[in-house]
Design a protein around this motif. Structure first.
Motif, PDB file in Angstrom:
ATOM      1  N   GLY A   1       0.782  -1.219   0.000  1.00  0.00           N
ATOM      2  CA  GLY A   1       0.000   0.000   0.000  1.00  0.00           C
ATOM      3  C   GLY A   1       0.816   1.271   0.000  1.00  0.00           C
ATOM      4  O   GLY A   1       0.263   2.360   0.187  1.00  0.00           O
ATOM      5  N   GLU A   2       2.114   1.192  -0.235  1.00  0.00           N
ATOM      6  CA  GLU A   2       2.985   2.352  -0.173  1.00  0.00           C
ATOM      7  C   GLU A   2       3.458   2.726  -1.573  1.00  0.00           C
ATOM      8  O   GLU A   2       3.731   1.858  -2.403  1.00  0.00           O
ATOM      9  CB  GLU A   2       4.195   2.031   0.703  1.00  0.00           C
ATOM     10  CG  GLU A   2       5.186   3.174   0.833  1.00  0.00           C
ATOM     11  CD  GLU A   2       6.380   2.795   1.701  1.00  0.00           C
ATOM     12  OE1 GLU A   2       6.735   3.606   2.578  1.00  0.00           O
ATOM     13  OE2 GLU A   2       6.953   1.707   1.498  1.00  0.00           O
ATOM     14  N   ILE A   3       3.573   4.028  -1.826  1.00  0.00           N
ATOM     15  CA  ILE A   3       4.136   4.518  -3.080  1.00  0.00           C
ATOM     16  C   ILE A   3       5.487   5.148  -2.781  1.00  0.00           C
ATOM     17  O   ILE A   3       5.591   6.071  -1.966  1.00  0.00           O
ATOM     18  CB  ILE A   3       3.209   5.540  -3.760  1.00  0.00           C
ATOM     19  CG1 ILE A   3       1.874   4.880  -4.129  1.00  0.00           C
ATOM     20  CG2 ILE A   3       3.877   6.114  -5.014  1.00  0.00           C
ATOM     21  CD1 ILE A   3       0.880   5.837  -4.767  1.00  0.00           C
TER      22      ILE A   3
ATOM     23  N   ARG B   1      -4.156   2.720  -5.284  1.00  0.00           N
ATOM     24  CA  ARG B   1      -3.531   2.382  -4.000  1.00  0.00           C
ATOM     25  C   ARG B   1      -4.588   2.266  -2.901  1.00  0.00           C
ATOM     26  O   ARG B   1      -4.575   1.341  -2.100  1.00  0.00           O
ATOM     27  CB  ARG B   1      -2.485   3.445  -3.657  1.00  0.00           C
ATOM     28  CG  ARG B   1      -1.632   3.139  -2.426  1.00  0.00           C
ATOM     29  CD  ARG B   1      -2.193   3.791  -1.158  1.00  0.00           C
ATOM     30  NE  ARG B   1      -2.151   5.218  -1.210  1.00  0.00           N
ATOM     31  CZ  ARG B   1      -1.082   5.951  -0.887  1.00  0.00           C
ATOM     32  NH1 ARG B   1       0.020   5.361  -0.498  1.00  0.00           N
ATOM     33  NH2 ARG B   1      -1.149   7.267  -0.943  1.00  0.00           N
TER      34      ARG B   1
ATOM     35  N   ALA C   1       0.894  -1.452  -3.918  1.00  0.00           N
ATOM     36  CA  ALA C   1       2.151  -0.751  -3.697  1.00  0.00           C
ATOM     37  C   ALA C   1       2.696  -0.344  -5.056  1.00  0.00           C
ATOM     38  O   ALA C   1       2.370  -0.949  -6.081  1.00  0.00           O
ATOM     39  CB  ALA C   1       3.144  -1.649  -2.971  1.00  0.00           C
TER      40      ALA C   1
END
Length: 347
Positions: free
Chosen positions: A52-54, A211, A217
């Protein structure tokens, strides 16, 4: 920079799950031609990306960003180090890579070059399902992927060809082709570089929505720090094969510590003061300078600031270590550490 950085997941508490993707000591070296020295395109990189991170990977052209991105997907085989996905080391057999690429997908910067002009949108998006022999209703899967990419109603696009679409629509087709396999990670190489300014915001908003909706991610490769500000949770600044500064996007981009990061930020239209002009081009990765690899272009060293801080000799002669993976702010710069001793413990 307008707006504010998105609020990303926090990972400071003990017992947090391991990263989705973890890179440790990665090297990619290309042999030199006719006896020339080997090119150290990626020269020791640690990098983590959580679910879930960019994460934005930024730097000038030729700094190794695209080679690093392609090595994370097994498209370029590293010559050293390790890539792990979901806790397991990436294997480079055909079967293992095929299974991995169901879960990690590449989004290229040029939709004109990545879309077959002789295939319809339906066949372009369905190609991944066919390659991976995915069970289920193909038509439904293609329609859902197109709808998630913002092409609605999806059936209206099934029989169209790439030349019949706008640039933004073509990039959405590329994204739909990645989404159809329901991946957990997207690696997007300059995903909006070829688009008009009016369309760029729409594609960035789409990536943020994916996201949120899918828990995707993403590693977004870009030379544009303004883009990083608007989309990323964390940023990693790359120079000549290594990460030289990394941390939460709002920290790195509002209070940059490395002179290279400051120079990149200074050329943004909204940046205060005059742009910092770096002398020369990035050095040839076949001949990486000794000491800090940035020192031959560093405005801090050229201005005498490093000398006054007592680190000029270190800049020229003492190599900096590879920055650790993780979430905290870190910098690989003798001068930044000398000038900001309170931050030294975090990198």
């Amino acid at each position: 920079m307008s707006g504010g950085a998105p609020t990303g997941p926090q990972h400071d508490a003990p017992g947090d799950p391991p990263p989705l993707l973890s890179v440790q000591g990665l090297h990619v070296t290309f042999p030199g031609r006719r006896g020339a020295a080997a090119a150290r395109a990626v020269d020791g990189v640690d990098l983590d990306i959580r679910r879930g991170e960019i994460v934005a990977l930024v730097g000038e052209s030729g700094c190794g960003k695209t080679t690093l991105a392609r090595s994370l997907l097994g498209l370029v085989r590293p010559t050293g180090g390790r890539v792990s996905f979901d806790g397991a080391s990436l294997e480079y057999s055909g079967r293992a890579l095929k299974a991995y690429r169901r879960r990690a997908q590449l989004v290229l910067q040029d939709p004109n070059g990545s879309l077959n002009p002789r295939h319809t949108v339906y066949d372009i998006v369905a190609e991944g399902l066919r390659i991976h022999d995915r069970a289920g209703d193909e038509r439904t899967a293609v329609a859902e992927a197109l709808a998630r990419a913002g092409l609605r109603p999806p059936e209206r696009f099934f029989l169209r060809y790439p030349h019949e679409l706008s640039g933004g629509q073509r990039q959405r087709v590329v994204i739909a082709g990645a989404l159809v396999l329901q991946p957990e990670l997207l690696v997007a190489d300059e995903p909006v570089a070829s688009l008009d300014a009016s369309v760029r915001g729409e594609i960035l908003a789409l990536l943020l929505r994916l996201r949120t909706e899918l828990g995707l991610a993403a590693l977004v490769v870009t030379h544009d720090l303004g883009l990083a500000w608007n989309i990323a949770d964390r940023v990693a600044v790359m120079y000549l094969g290594r990460i030289v500064e990394t941390g939460p996007v709002e920290q790195v981009l509002t209070a940059p510590r490395h002179p290279y990061t400051r120079a990149l930020l200074s050329v943004l239209p909204e940046a205060p003061g005059a742009p910092v002009v770096l002398t020369g081009e990035p050095p040839d990765p076949s001949y990486v300078p000794g000491g800090c690899r940035f020192h031959v272009r560093c405005p801090v060293l050229a201005s005498g600031e490093a000398e006054r801080a007592g680190v000029a000799d270190a800049c020229r002669n003492r190599e900096l270590e590879i920055l650790r993976g993780g979430d905290e702010s870190q910098v690989a710069c003798h001068w930044a550490r000398a000038e900001q001793p309170a931050a030294k413990g975090t990198g």
